[in-house]
Design a protein around this motif. Sequence first.
Motif, PDB file in Angstrom:
ATOM      1  N   UNK A 171       0.929  -1.025  -0.152  1.00 12.49           N
ATOM      2  CA  UNK A 171       0.034   0.231   0.104  1.00 12.49           C
ATOM      3  C   UNK A 171       0.878   0.989  -0.397  1.00 12.49           C
ATOM      4  N   UNK A 172       1.441   1.151   1.164  1.00  9.28           N
ATOM      5  CA  UNK A 172       3.194   2.485   1.018  1.00  9.28           C
ATOM      6  C   UNK A 172       3.296   3.117   0.139  1.00  9.28           C
ATOM      7  N   UNK A 173       3.881   1.446  -0.955  1.00  6.69           N
ATOM      8  CA  UNK A 173       4.598   1.501  -2.323  1.00  6.69           C
ATOM      9  C   UNK A 173       3.904   2.198  -3.221  1.00  6.69           C
ATOM     10  N   UNK A 174       3.145   1.510  -3.728  1.00  5.79           N
ATOM     11  CA  UNK A 174       1.305   2.388  -5.053  1.00  5.79           C
ATOM     12  C   UNK A 174       1.324   4.105  -4.010  1.00  5.79           C
ATOM     13  N   UNK A 175       1.276   3.705  -3.143  1.00  5.92           N
ATOM     14  CA  UNK A 175       0.876   5.263  -2.931  1.00  5.92           C
ATOM     15  C   UNK A 175       1.499   5.710  -3.112  1.00  5.92           C
ATOM     16  N   UNK A 176       3.338   5.547  -2.847  1.00  5.36           N
ATOM     17  CA  UNK A 176       4.538   5.840  -2.396  1.00  5.36           C
ATOM     18  C   UNK A 176       4.821   7.489  -1.578  1.00  5.36           C
ATOM     19  N   UNK A 177       4.569   6.784  -0.476  1.00  4.12           N
ATOM     20  CA  UNK A 177       4.326   7.256   1.139  1.00  4.12           C
ATOM     21  C   UNK A 177       4.779   6.562   1.937  1.00  4.12           C
ATOM     22  N   UNK A 178       4.762   7.066   2.990  1.00  6.76           N
ATOM     23  CA  UNK A 178       5.818   5.975   4.246  1.00  6.76           C
ATOM     24  C   UNK A 178       4.943   5.657   5.534  1.00  6.76           C
ATOM     25  N   UNK A 179       5.267   4.443   5.905  1.00  8.76           N
ATOM     26  CA  UNK A 179       4.563   4.001   6.764  1.00  8.76           C
ATOM     27  C   UNK A 179       5.428   4.505   7.779  1.00  8.76           C
ATOM     28  N   UNK A 180       4.950   5.385   8.612  1.00  9.38           N
ATOM     29  CA  UNK A 180       6.218   5.101   9.862  1.00  9.38           C
ATOM     30  C   UNK A 180       6.474   4.122  10.951  1.00  9.38           C
ATOM     31  N   UNK A 181       5.057   3.659  11.324  1.00 14.06           N
ATOM     32  CA  UNK A 181       5.326   2.864  12.414  1.00 14.06           C
ATOM     33  C   UNK A 181       5.543   1.772  11.655  1.00 14.06           C
ATOM     34  N   UNK A 182       5.721   1.283  10.806  1.00 11.86           N
ATOM     35  CA  UNK A 182       6.712   0.304  10.003  1.00 11.86           C
ATOM     36  C   UNK A 182       8.770   0.666  10.726  1.00 11.86           C
ATOM     37  N   UNK A 183       8.403  -1.269  10.763  1.00 15.58           N
ATOM     38  CA  UNK A 183      10.276  -0.873  10.756  1.00 15.58           C
ATOM     39  C   UNK A 183      10.986  -0.658   8.940  1.00 15.58           C
ATOM     40  N   UNK A 184      12.064   0.128   9.825  1.00 18.39           N
ATOM     41  CA  UNK A 184      12.671   0.868   8.681  1.00 18.39           C
ATOM     42  C   UNK A 184      12.501   0.000   7.543  1.00 18.39           C
ATOM     43  N   UNK A 185      13.000  -1.228   7.291  1.00 13.25           N
ATOM     44  CA  UNK A 185      13.110  -1.669   5.776  1.00 13.25           C
ATOM     45  C   UNK A 185      11.585  -2.018   4.975  1.00 13.25           C
ATOM     46  N   UNK A 186      10.839  -2.133   5.649  1.00 15.66           N
ATOM     47  CA  UNK A 186       9.015  -1.770   5.209  1.00 15.66           C
ATOM     48  C   UNK A 186       8.621  -0.832   5.154  1.00 15.66           C
ATOM     49  N   UNK A 187       8.564   0.305   5.132  1.00 16.80           N
ATOM     50  CA  UNK A 187       8.348   1.783   5.232  1.00 16.80           C
ATOM     51  C   UNK A 187       7.895   2.088   4.060  1.00 16.80           C
ATOM     52  N   UNK A 188       8.160   1.623   3.194  1.00 23.23           N
ATOM     53  CA  UNK A 188       8.112   2.196   1.524  1.00 23.23           C
ATOM     54  C   UNK A 188       9.098   3.287   1.653  1.00 23.23           C
ATOM     55  N   UNK A 189       8.814   3.398   0.261  1.00 21.44           N
ATOM     56  CA  UNK A 189       9.936   5.128  -0.493  1.00 21.44           C
ATOM     57  C   UNK A 189       9.740   6.089  -0.705  1.00 21.44           C
TER      58      UNK A 189
END
Length: 258
Positions: A211-229
Amino acid sequence: AIRAGCPCLAAGSENGGPSFFAEIAQHAVQALQQQSSGEHALYALQFASDVASAASMLAPESYARGRTHAQAVAATSVHPGMGRLASAMSGSSHVGSELPGWRRSMVDGSLSSVPGNESVVAAAAAFALTTKQTHSETELPIGAQILKQMIACACGQMPPGLVTDISAALFVVWASCGDFLFGGWLTDALGGDKNGFPRRSTTIEQKRFFVCELLAIEDETAPAALRGVPVDETSGKMDLRRFKRVVKAFCGGKKVGK
């Protein structure tokens, strides 16, 4: 009728019952479930994307809150080299060229005068798309059901060669509705951890990352490796090619890449 905001689509809602639009929306979901190909698949995808986008397209100031100017422009722009559906959605040519343009301008969200019929139809569409379906096999609102079936189409419900057109259909719903509404529907559509959709092994972390990758947003609640760009609006957030790559990686993985 949907693009023109035809008042008949709101019929039934005045008495508190389901509107005619709600019945049409159910047909859009069913059309995506038919495992079709070729022209039938393209029309099913465009039909479903128009249904999901209806409220936001007809009355963006009420039902596309938070949508950016770049998203509004992308919803009706030509995306060269991204298939027939991407061109048809812009109203330019080929498949779907016989359809009229949307009654409201997607670009100027500052317009304040909304014709009566348009406002009523947009309200009926918004209610149908966002209300949980308590009397159906799934309680998902129709907006989320449409996205779920589009993801299923990308995972094999439609031929692999249609991934570009499926991505275009998803993209135009996102561009029409904005991050908040589309992201909510997509999160609901994907469901919880290892729930069998789109695959039995898909974890909740993988779904959040998608979801974060598709919308190009960052999930601040996730571990750094899984936050999206996060991607800046000016550097490719609303790039259909980027969007397609993310869809293909999540839905097709190695099978599509081979």
